[in-house]
Write a protein that holds these residues in place. Structure first.
Motif, mmCIF file in Angstrom:
data_model
loop_
_atom_site.group_PDB
_atom_site.id
_atom_site.type_symbol
_atom_site.label_atom_id
_atom_site.label_comp_id
_atom_site.label_asym_id
_atom_site.label_seq_id
_atom_site.Cartn_x
_atom_site.Cartn_y
_atom_site.Cartn_z
ATOM 1 N N MET A 200 0.829 -1.208 0.000
ATOM 2 C CA MET A 200 0.000 0.000 0.000
ATOM 3 C C MET A 200 0.859 1.253 0.000
ATOM 4 N N ALA A 212 -3.802 1.709 -3.921
ATOM 5 C CA ALA A 212 -3.364 1.425 -2.550
ATOM 6 C C ALA A 212 -4.560 1.254 -1.618
ATOM 7 N N TRP A 215 -6.351 -1.977 -2.194
ATOM 8 C CA TRP A 215 -5.639 -3.123 -1.605
ATOM 9 C C TRP A 215 -5.939 -3.242 -0.110
ATOM 10 N N TYR A 239 -2.924 2.729 6.095
ATOM 11 C CA TYR A 239 -4.191 3.244 5.567
ATOM 12 C C TYR A 239 -4.414 4.683 6.026
#
Length: 280
Positions: A200, A212, A215, A239
């Motif tokens: 990511m 990203a 994913w 994230y």
């Protein structure tokens, strides 16, 4: 002469691989190579060749495989390479220079990679180490618990090396290369969160933010469906970094691509206790 554990267990010679024969003999060789230059007891070899209660003639079977393996090595002029399969009481030892064993060379290259001051040199060492792999470790052997544990430990070392290579690419600002090496492993090991987090971050830093984020959601759903868990801290942090829109840092010091970590030792190569009791 070269002994291979990082792929199909085999002995390569100038005239081609030795005809090792059945899986049990290949498994015997693997057990001896995992403890190269160290005596391996008859009991340990029995555990590697049979899962449950071994047959009454297990000792005779092992002795027969040892005799055949010894003959194959002698026929390949193994002594000229410093290789000897010796009997020591109720144990056997395969004596061989470490340079002839691919897993030992793999570990040596990892050590050299850690000593490099230049990320570019680190990349070269790690790529050379990974080039030694020719498939899943200990392929062609009997799937006994000790050998499966050793194969798993070797695979963990390989994955850690791939992650280390991605971090080195990140330090160089080559995030597209980091993403390329991590994508293959993320597909093969979809619930390995450290790989997903690194991928990511590499995708984000190479300008592929949407990919990203996709994913992350893919991995989150898989973790929930298969294991009933939420993403761990490393994945969640990667994230959050993307959502915050943090600038891509060419030094690779955040989000799973930071500092070049030490990869674990390879079983049989000095690791203090590999799974399944196969570490020295």
């Amino acid at each position: 002469m070269e002994f291979r554990l990082l792929g199909t267990v085999c002995v390569d010679t100038l005239t081609g691989p030795l005809p090792l024969g059945p899986a049990k003999r290949r498994s015997l060789l693997a057990a001896l190579l995992l403890h190269a230059n160290t005596p391996v007891s008859m009991a340990r070899l029995t555990d590697c060749l049979w899962d449950d209660t071994p047959p009454l003639h297990a000792r005779t079977v092992i002795q027969g495989h040892v005799s055949r393996l010894r003959a194959l090595l002698m026929g390949a002029d193994a002594q000229a390479y410093g290789v000897e399969l010796a009997t020591l009481g109720d144990a056997y030892v395969l004596r061989a220079p470490e340079t002839l064993l691919d897993s030992q060379r793999f570990e040596e290259l990892l050590m050299l990679a850690r000593e490099q001051r230049s990320p570019a040199d680190t990349v070269l060492m790690l790529k050379e180490a990974l080039s030694l792999w020719q498939g899943p470790a200990l392929s062609g052997t009997y799937a006994s618990a000790p050998l499966q544990a050793a194969a798993h430990a070797l695979e963990e070392s390989r994955l850690s090396t791939v992650e280390q290579l991605a971090r080195a690419y990140g330090v160089l600002g080559e995030h597209h290369r980091a993403a390329a090496v991590l994508r293959t492993e993320a597909v093969a090991h979809p619930m390995r969160e450290s790989v997903a987090a690194g991928l990511m971050t590499a995708l984000y830093r190479s300008g592929r933010q949407s990919e990203a984020l996709d994913w992350f959601h893919r991995t989150r759903r898989l973790l929930a469906d298969e294991l009933g868990i939420d993403p761990g801290r490393e994945l969640a942090d990667a994230y959050a970094q993307i959502l915050r829109g943090e600038p891509a840092d060419a030094s690779g010091t955040r989000g799973g691509l930071g500092g070049l970590a030490h990869a674990p030792n390879v079983p049989g190569g000095g690791a203090p206790g590999a799974p399944g009791g196969l570490g020295r």
